[in-house]
Design an enzyme around this catalytic site. Structure first.
Site, mmCIF file in Angstrom:
data_model
loop_
_atom_site.group_PDB
_atom_site.id
_atom_site.type_symbol
_atom_site.label_atom_id
_atom_site.label_comp_id
_atom_site.label_asym_id
_atom_site.label_seq_id
_atom_site.Cartn_x
_atom_site.Cartn_y
_atom_site.Cartn_z
ATOM 1 N N LYS A 196 0.811 -1.218 0.000
ATOM 2 C CA LYS A 196 0.000 0.000 0.000
ATOM 3 C C LYS A 196 0.840 1.263 0.000
ATOM 4 O O LYS A 196 0.516 2.257 0.658
ATOM 5 C CB LYS A 196 -0.983 0.007 1.172
ATOM 6 C CG LYS A 196 -1.830 -1.244 1.280
ATOM 7 C CD LYS A 196 -2.444 -1.676 -0.061
ATOM 8 C CE LYS A 196 -3.431 -0.666 -0.631
ATOM 9 N NZ LYS A 196 -3.919 -1.103 -1.980
ATOM 10 N N CYS A 197 1.916 1.231 -0.778
ATOM 11 C CA CYS A 197 2.774 2.409 -0.936
ATOM 12 C C CYS A 197 2.783 2.901 -2.380
ATOM 13 O O CYS A 197 3.763 3.487 -2.841
ATOM 14 C CB CYS A 197 4.191 2.086 -0.468
ATOM 15 S SG CYS A 197 4.366 2.018 1.328
ATOM 16 N N GLY A 198 1.710 2.641 -3.107
ATOM 17 C CA GLY A 198 1.627 3.094 -4.496
ATOM 18 C C GLY A 198 2.115 2.074 -5.494
ATOM 19 O O GLY A 198 2.462 2.426 -6.634
ATOM 20 N N THR A 219 0.624 -0.298 -7.316
ATOM 21 C CA THR A 219 -0.134 -0.438 -8.564
ATOM 22 C C THR A 219 0.195 0.696 -9.530
ATOM 23 O O THR A 219 0.386 0.476 -10.739
ATOM 24 C CB THR A 219 -1.642 -0.459 -8.271
ATOM 25 O OG1 THR A 219 -1.916 -1.420 -7.250
ATOM 26 C CG2 THR A 219 -2.436 -0.816 -9.519
ATOM 27 N N HIS A 236 6.889 -7.657 -2.403
ATOM 28 C CA HIS A 236 6.830 -6.981 -1.101
ATOM 29 C C HIS A 236 7.837 -7.630 -0.143
ATOM 30 O O HIS A 236 7.869 -7.289 1.035
ATOM 31 C CB HIS A 236 5.434 -7.125 -0.485
ATOM 32 C CG HIS A 236 4.355 -6.358 -1.201
ATOM 33 N ND1 HIS A 236 4.537 -5.086 -1.693
ATOM 34 C CD2 HIS A 236 3.047 -6.678 -1.460
ATOM 35 C CE1 HIS A 236 3.400 -4.663 -2.254
ATOM 36 N NE2 HIS A 236 2.499 -5.605 -2.121
ATOM 37 N N ARG A 285 6.411 5.140 1.453
ATOM 38 C CA ARG A 285 5.381 6.158 1.642
ATOM 39 C C ARG A 285 5.336 6.554 3.113
ATOM 40 O O ARG A 285 5.745 5.770 3.991
ATOM 41 C CB ARG A 285 4.040 5.557 1.217
ATOM 42 C CG ARG A 285 2.847 6.492 1.208
ATOM 43 C CD ARG A 285 1.615 5.712 0.794
ATOM 44 N NE ARG A 285 0.490 6.579 0.481
ATOM 45 C CZ ARG A 285 -0.707 6.138 0.099
ATOM 46 N NH1 ARG A 285 -0.921 4.827 -0.005
ATOM 47 N NH2 ARG A 285 -1.686 6.979 -0.173
ATOM 48 N N SER A 298 -4.122 3.226 4.313
ATOM 49 C CA SER A 298 -4.421 2.535 3.060
ATOM 50 C C SER A 298 -4.477 1.030 3.266
ATOM 51 O O SER A 298 -5.351 0.337 2.718
ATOM 52 C CB SER A 298 -3.372 2.895 2.005
ATOM 53 O OG SER A 298 -3.686 2.313 0.762
ATOM 54 N N ARG A 338 -8.079 3.585 -4.564
ATOM 55 C CA ARG A 338 -8.926 4.294 -3.623
ATOM 56 C C ARG A 338 -8.785 5.795 -3.879
ATOM 57 O O ARG A 338 -9.311 6.293 -4.851
ATOM 58 C CB ARG A 338 -8.565 3.897 -2.176
ATOM 59 C CG ARG A 338 -9.672 4.241 -1.161
ATOM 60 C CD ARG A 338 -9.332 3.714 0.219
ATOM 61 N NE ARG A 338 -8.165 4.343 0.794
ATOM 62 C CZ ARG A 338 -8.188 5.496 1.472
ATOM 63 N NH1 ARG A 338 -9.351 6.124 1.655
ATOM 64 N NH2 ARG A 338 -7.077 6.025 1.968
ATOM 65 N N GLY A 370 -5.471 7.696 -3.144
ATOM 66 C CA GLY A 370 -4.110 8.020 -3.535
ATOM 67 C C GLY A 370 -3.687 9.424 -3.153
ATOM 68 O O GLY A 370 -2.838 10.024 -3.804
#
Length: 346
Positions: free
Chosen positions: A86-88, A90, A149, A171, A179, A302, A304
């Site tokens: 969940k640090c960008g 995608t 990851h 992030r 996130s 979501r 961002g």
């Protein structure tokens, strides 16, 4: 400009010449081993398991990490995108794919409209080494684009030995926590942000502790800046075109003067924006298989927004995470973004 060869947009090929039974036995042996590790409730159907290296994740993914350690043979032409969840991830996958695979007629951008970025840049531990298999990756043309990851200490040794390019993005941990909380709750889990906050501060999360994960890759970057690129989500958000050019240079696909004049880089940024990706039909209604489970593509998009943590964490919670961050990173030269700024040395 001719586009370099690219692999099919689907997951890597299934296991080839090696016997499937052998792999099932290997996976089962590792499952038995991992089942003996200490656990922490996650709120989902499987708890977090503590690995001897000190990180937590779900049992199936931990087994896949161990299989990847044994079997993944990196090439010096590979490009590995590494992130804490969940640090960008995608977004950066889309930018990386569009940049490396760019060519005539915007073929890469067209593929991004038909395929979720996780199909185009698969995860080693939750897409490649799954279903009791060891796939034959030798048929995938270079440069192979892969993601992970996995904490630095648990990466397959071949990654460092081969000297392939590693791109690491982190992030602000407060935004990361929020996130991650949203993402896990979208998987039929209902846990309060307070509960996840306490676990996160204790280092219990997917591939946590967060601070150890980030710091290990930062130190690797400091040691080998030509092999490991380090960027923050906040830097990418503040200057996407500039960071994209830096990424392109790092992976050996710099934008030419002609491409800059034609604003190819700007076109990639627009096509790979969160809004553009989220609006694609494949990401509104499609699914992608992660850890043998179909997941809705829409779950990966979501808001961002930098600083969104303020809508979910109290100021006291924010200060607590900042205190931990400052303490953990003291003396490393790394200062993670607080609010909207990022300062890093060297």
């Amino acid at each position: 400009m001719a586009s370099p060869p690219s692999p099919p947009p689907s997951a890597p090929p299934s296991a080839g010449g090696e016997g499937e039974e052998t792999h099932r036995e290997e996976y089962e042996q590792l499952r038995q081993l991992v089942s003996t590790y200490p656990t922490v409730p996650s709120g989902l159907s499987t708890p977090y398991h503590r690995h001897p290296d000190g990180w937590y994740t779900f049992l199936p993914a931990m087994v896949s990490v161990m299989v990847a350690q044994r079997h993944f043979a990196a090439r010096d032409t590979d490009i590995l995108l590494a992130t804490f969840p969940k640090c960008g991830t995608t977004w950066l996958k889309a930018l990386l794919f569009a940049t490396v695979r760019r060519g005539a007629h915007d073929v890469a951008l067209a593929r991004l409209k038909r395929h979720n970025p996780h199909e185009l840049v698969p995860f080693l531990e939750i897409q490649v080494y799954v279903r009791d298999r060891v796939p034959d990756l030798s048929t995938v043309p270079s440069p192979r684009l892969l993601a992970t990851h996995i904490p630095r200490a648990s990466l397959p040794a071949s990654v460092a030995a081969a000297g392939c390019k590693v791109v690491y993005m982190c992030r602000d941990p407060k935004d990361c926590l929020v996130s991650l909380w949203h993402f896990l709750n979208a998987q039929r889990r209902q846990t309060s942000v307070d509960d996840d906050f306490r676990l996160f501060c204790d280092g219990v999360s997917l591939v946590g502790p967060y601070w150890e994960h980030v710091l290990a890759y930062w130190r690797w970057h400091v040691e080998a800046p030509g092999k490991v690129m380090f960027v923050t989500y906040e830097e990418l958000s503040a200057d996407t075109v500039g960071q994209l050019r830096r990424l392109a240079e790092f992976v050996g696909r710099p934008f030419t003067d002609e491409e800059r004049e034609a604003r190819v880089d700007e076109a990639i940024v627009r096509a790979c924006s969160v809004d553009s990706l989220a609006g694609a039909e494949v990401n509104r209604s499609g699914t992608v298989e992660l850890m043998e489970t179909p997941m809705r593509n829409a779950m990966f998009f979501r808001r961002g927004v930098v600083g969104d943590w303020r809508n979910y964490l109290t100021p006291e919670m924010g200060r607590r995470i900042d205190e931990i961050t400052e303490s953990k990173f003291r003396g490393s030269g790394l200062v993670l973004p607080n609010a909207h700024e990022t300062t890093m040395t060297p």
